[in-house]
Write an enzyme that holds these catalytic residues in place. Structure first.
Site, PDB file in Angstrom:
ATOM      1  N   GLY A  12       0.781  -1.233   0.000  1.00 42.77           N
ATOM      2  CA  GLY A  12       0.000   0.000   0.000  1.00 42.77           C
ATOM      3  C   GLY A  12       0.808   1.276   0.000  1.00 42.77           C
ATOM      4  N   GLY A  14       2.088   2.675  -2.715  1.00 34.06           N
ATOM      5  CA  GLY A  14       1.963   3.356  -3.993  1.00 34.06           C
ATOM      6  C   GLY A  14       2.786   2.731  -5.092  1.00 34.06           C
ATOM      7  CB  VAL A  17       0.131   4.670  -8.286  1.00 35.89           C
ATOM      8  CG1 VAL A  17       0.118   6.053  -8.933  1.00 35.89           C
ATOM      9  CG2 VAL A  17      -1.287   4.264  -7.890  1.00 35.89           C
ATOM     10  CE  LYS A  32       1.481  -7.596  -7.948  1.00 38.03           C
ATOM     11  NZ  LYS A  32       0.702  -6.646  -7.139  1.00 38.03           N
ATOM     12  CD  GLU A 101       3.080  -3.506  -8.951  1.00 40.54           C
ATOM     13  OE1 GLU A 101       2.543  -3.242  -7.851  1.00 40.54           O
ATOM     14  OE2 GLU A 101       2.515  -3.337 -10.046  1.00 40.54           O
ATOM     15  N   GLY A 102       6.880  -6.358  -8.140  1.00 39.40           N
ATOM     16  CA  GLY A 102       6.747  -7.393  -7.136  1.00 39.40           C
ATOM     17  C   GLY A 102       5.436  -7.242  -6.379  1.00 39.40           C
ATOM     18  CB  ALA A 103       3.365  -9.174  -4.396  1.00 41.01           C
ATOM     19  N   PRO A 185       3.628  12.890  -5.819  1.00 36.14           N
ATOM     20  CG  PRO A 185       2.688  14.801  -6.787  1.00 36.14           C
ATOM     21  CD  PRO A 185       3.808  13.815  -6.957  1.00 36.14           C
ATOM     22  CG  LEU A 187      -1.455  12.484  -8.570  1.00 34.00           C
ATOM     23  CD1 LEU A 187      -1.244  11.797  -9.908  1.00 34.00           C
ATOM     24  CD2 LEU A 187      -1.093  13.954  -8.642  1.00 34.00           C
TER      25      LEU A 187
END
Length: 209
Positions: A12, A14, A17, A32, A101-103, A185, A187
């Site tokens: 969590g 980010g 994103v 992923k 992307e890992g987890a 930042p 958003l």
């Protein structure tokens, strides 16, 4: 740089994103390899990244394992009656850069005796660590950097997500001897256009090339 791996200091922070922003900025492919549970927004992280990165679905490689339970992959696989075989997690072939992307964090287990950081070492690609700027980030970030380097993994740099906290960000980079890539930042209106704009304003694409 053909492949960049994105990991986080925690769940969590980010990471997805940021992965979308990086994928879009590089015109990259996205992968992923293990999805555990549905993404809270769009079903899978792959679907969300495709939308936020503004890339064609063909540039998103399918997961090797898509597990039903939203928890650590090792446990989700056990619940689902699936055996994760790290040998199947080979980097997919294709043209152009690849964002993997890992987890969760770097030490999230894929199996009872194999962690994501172990898999990163096998891939041999540089890793970007995504960290929130909230309280606790110094400890989480430095532990993640240390765990990766102990396995011989190259840390490309750290990308922060959240409101600016200059002292924490500078402290992590100084103690961890890691490059500060930038800060994304939060958003209020998150879509492909606002994400691309925020990434361009806060990161340099050449740092990832």
């Amino acid at each position: 740089m053909n492949t960049i791996v994105v990991t986080g200091t925690d769940t969590g922070v980010g990471k997805t994103v940021f992965s979308a922003a990086l994928t879009g900025a590089l015109g990259a492919r996205y992968w992923k390899p293990v999805q555990a549970g549905p993404d809270e927004y769009e079903g899978t992280d792959a679907l969300r990244v495709a939308r936020l990165a503004g890339i064609a679905p063909a540039r998103v490689h399918p997961e090797v394992y898509h597990l039903a339970t939203p928890c650590s992959p090792h446990r989700a696989a056990e619940i689902d009656g699936v055996t994760i075989d790290p040998a199947r997690l080979t980097l997919p072939a294709g043209t152009g850069p690849l964002v993997v992307e890992g987890a969760g964090g770097a030490l999230v287990p894929l199996t009872r005796d194999w962690l994501y950081a172990d898999q990163f070492a096998v891939w041999g690609a540089p890793v970007v660590v995504v960290a929130r700027t909230a309280l606790g980030t110094i400890n989480h970030s430095l532990l993640t950097i240390e765990a990766l380097r102990r396995r011989g993994v190259t840390v490309l740099g750290i990308a922060f997500v959240g409101d600016p906290v200059e002292d924490s960000e500078a402290t992590i980079c100084a103690i961890g001897q890691v490059r500060r890539l930038g800060r994304l930042p939060l958003l209020a209106d998150l879509n492909a256009e606002t994400l691309a704009s925020a990434f361009a304003a806060n990161f340099r694409v050449e740092d990832f090339a």
